[in-house]
Write an enzyme that holds these catalytic residues in place. Structure first.
Site, PDB file in Angstrom:
ATOM      1  N   HIS A 107       0.871  -1.178   0.000  1.00 28.06           N
ATOM      2  CA  HIS A 107       0.000   0.000   0.000  1.00 28.06           C
ATOM      3  C   HIS A 107       0.907   1.226   0.000  1.00 28.06           C
ATOM      4  O   HIS A 107       1.577   1.509   0.998  1.00 28.06           O
ATOM      5  CB  HIS A 107      -0.908  -0.021   1.240  1.00 28.06           C
ATOM      6  CG  HIS A 107      -1.861  -1.183   1.227  1.00 28.06           C
ATOM      7  ND1 HIS A 107      -2.217  -1.873   2.355  1.00 28.06           N
ATOM      8  CD2 HIS A 107      -2.515  -1.760   0.185  1.00 28.06           C
ATOM      9  CE1 HIS A 107      -3.068  -2.841   2.013  1.00 28.06           C
ATOM     10  NE2 HIS A 107      -3.258  -2.787   0.713  1.00 28.06           N
TER      11      HIS A 107
ATOM     12  N   GLU B 292       1.382   3.922   2.728  1.00 28.76           N
ATOM     13  CA  GLU B 292       1.876   3.490   4.048  1.00 28.76           C
ATOM     14  C   GLU B 292       3.399   3.587   4.046  1.00 28.76           C
ATOM     15  O   GLU B 292       4.135   2.603   4.105  1.00 28.76           O
ATOM     16  CB  GLU B 292       1.342   2.094   4.352  1.00 28.76           C
ATOM     17  CG  GLU B 292      -0.180   2.115   4.492  1.00 28.76           C
ATOM     18  CD  GLU B 292      -0.847   0.758   4.405  1.00 28.76           C
ATOM     19  OE1 GLU B 292      -2.079   0.728   4.220  1.00 28.76           O
ATOM     20  OE2 GLU B 292      -0.156  -0.274   4.505  1.00 28.76           O
TER      21      GLU B 292
ATOM     22  N   HIS C  55       3.282  -2.775   6.928  1.00 23.37           N
ATOM     23  CA  HIS C  55       2.190  -1.841   6.583  1.00 23.37           C
ATOM     24  C   HIS C  55       2.088  -0.703   7.593  1.00 23.37           C
ATOM     25  O   HIS C  55       2.789  -0.661   8.608  1.00 23.37           O
ATOM     26  CB  HIS C  55       0.850  -2.603   6.590  1.00 23.37           C
ATOM     27  CG  HIS C  55       0.669  -3.523   5.441  1.00 23.37           C
ATOM     28  ND1 HIS C  55      -0.161  -3.261   4.387  1.00 23.37           N
ATOM     29  CD2 HIS C  55       1.232  -4.735   5.183  1.00 23.37           C
ATOM     30  CE1 HIS C  55      -0.117  -4.265   3.510  1.00 23.37           C
ATOM     31  NE2 HIS C  55       0.734  -5.176   3.974  1.00 23.37           N
TER      32      HIS C  55
ATOM     33  N   GLU D  64       1.891  -3.801  11.458  1.00 28.61           N
ATOM     34  CA  GLU D  64       1.222  -2.508  11.273  1.00 28.61           C
ATOM     35  C   GLU D  64       1.871  -1.461  12.165  1.00 28.61           C
ATOM     36  O   GLU D  64       2.018  -1.664  13.367  1.00 28.61           O
ATOM     37  CB  GLU D  64      -0.270  -2.619  11.625  1.00 28.61           C
ATOM     38  CG  GLU D  64      -1.059  -3.597  10.760  1.00 28.61           C
ATOM     39  CD  GLU D  64      -1.400  -3.060   9.366  1.00 28.61           C
ATOM     40  OE1 GLU D  64      -1.140  -1.859   9.102  1.00 28.61           O
ATOM     41  OE2 GLU D  64      -1.919  -3.848   8.549  1.00 28.61           O
TER      42      GLU D  64
HETATM   43 ZN   LIG Z   1      -1.604  -1.711   4.301  1.00 26.38          ZN
END
Ligand SMILES: [Zn+2]
Length: 383
Positions: A173, A176, A266, A342
């Site tokens: 992504h 990010e 991420h 994350e």
């Molecule tokens: Zn992501």
């Protein structure tokens, strides 16, 4: 006479629409959706030029229409006077109905503002050059995105057949960007011949790093998708050369090289904590993988105060994991420890930083903790 302030959209990662920029009043801006996938709308990145000499107010008028609009609650925008560098700070930001108001008194003629500190393509190129000229690393271009961005694999360490195969992939992504900083921190550690943790690990393991899974999306200033408008972390099960060549290329390399561990890196818009998501919803999830997940997480907690295990995503029900994601796909396909890491767009509330929030520096340092954690489970990664 003072020149009026100008909004400039950086070529690499820039994204904003200017509604009006008039001296003496709020600068009115809009956050555009991803190119080819306008339903994904969150990332912004712009520069204000000729803006020294007083308070500036930037009104992002359509923040309420963004994909994770409620994640702007408690969020502060990032700013820098040296946008290619790692030195970013937070500026006062408030939600006003549908609009996000950024208020700042610049100390320089040029300021870059962004949802999070972008990880510039020039820094990535410098990393790849450093790896290429190092005697201990190898660089291989696995493929390109549909717009031509190069998906590169950096490999380090033991080439023994029995060496554990450890994979780190980042920035599927593109918005990010903390994942790009994480990859930078990781690569500098792996290139450092004086780094005992890294060198010990590399004696027994082969470490593969893809620092930019989605270079096209990053260059275009997309938040979530590639140049074809595809969310790469939803197509690992059925990757194809027309719309997700980045995933197809990396997946193919994984089958060639083998996978004993994957960390897919991420950022999360909502959760103000660093955490991992596991593969508990996979059909093949078992006691061995569960124990490895717990051991890795505990080692992260030991290694850094910038990690915790209390807050995160709700657990998947047994058998209900989404096998289109890299983490679940690799866990199932290779029967290995496979996690999604994350980091926050806001701050890690367990150890808050009033000035910077979550930052490039902390993202880079977190990579060192991940190296320590994976080193601690290396011997038990395989049966
Ligand atoms: Zn992501």
């Amino acid at each position: 006479m003072v020149a009026p302030m100008r909004i400039v959209i950086p070529e690499d990662t820039g994204r904003i629409e200017v509604v009006s920029a008039i001296a003496g009043s709020d600068t009115r801006l809009r956050i555009p959706g991803d190119q080819k996938a306008p339903d994904h709308r969150q990332w912004f990145c712009f520069e204000a030029h000729d803006c020294a000499g007083g308070e500036q107010v930037f009104l992002l008028e359509n923040a309420g229409d963004c994909t994770y609009a409620d994640a702007f609650e408690g969020y502060r925008a990032c700013a820098s006077y040296d946008p290619e560098g790692a030195d970013w700070f937070r500026v006062p930001t408030e939600l006003d109905g549908d609009a996000l108001r950024i208020i700042h008194t610049p100390q320089s003629e040029v300021v870059r503002y962004a949802y999070f500190a972008p990880h510039p393509a020039a820094r990535r190129a410098a990393l790849i050059d450093a790896a290429r000229s190092s005697a201990t690393a190898s660089v291989r271009t696995l493929g390109t995105g549909t717009r031509g961005g190069s998906v590169d694999l950096l490999s380090f360490g033991s080439t023994d057949e029995g060496a554990r195969k450890l994979w780190f992939i980042a920035q599927q992504h593109p918005g990010e960007t903390m994942a790009g900083w994480f990859a930078e921190g990781l690569i500098w550690r792996l290139l450092d011949s004086d780094d005992a943790v890294a060198q010990n690990l590399l004696a027994h393991a082969r470490v593969h790093v893809v620092c930019a899974m989605n270079p096209d999306g990053a260059a275009m200033g997309n938040h979530r998708t590639n140049a074809a408008g595809v969310d790469l972390n939803r197509c690992w099960w059925e990757a194809d050369s027309a719309t997700s060549p980045e995933v197809l290329a990396v997946r193919t390399a994984m089958y060639e090289e083998g996978v004993d561990f994957l960390l897919d890196v991420h950022g999360d818009e909502h959760v103000p904590h660093v955490f991992v998501a596991g593969a508990e919803g996979n059909p093949g999830f078992d006691d061995r993988i569960e124990a490895l997940e717990e051991e890795f997480s505990n080692a992260m907690v030991t290694a850094t105060c910038d990690f915790q295990t209390e807050e995160g995503y709700p657990k998947d029900a047994p058998g209900k994991g989404d096998l289109r994601t890299a983490g679940n796909y690799a866990g199932e396909a290779f029967g290995c420890l496979s996690l999604t890491l994350e980091m926050p767009f806001k701050d890690h509330n367990g150890a808050p930083d009033e000035e910077r929030g979550w930052s490039p520096e902390r993202s880079m340092n977190l990579a060192g903790a991940a190296l320590e954690a994976v080193a601690s489970v290396l011997d038990v990664l395989r049966d």
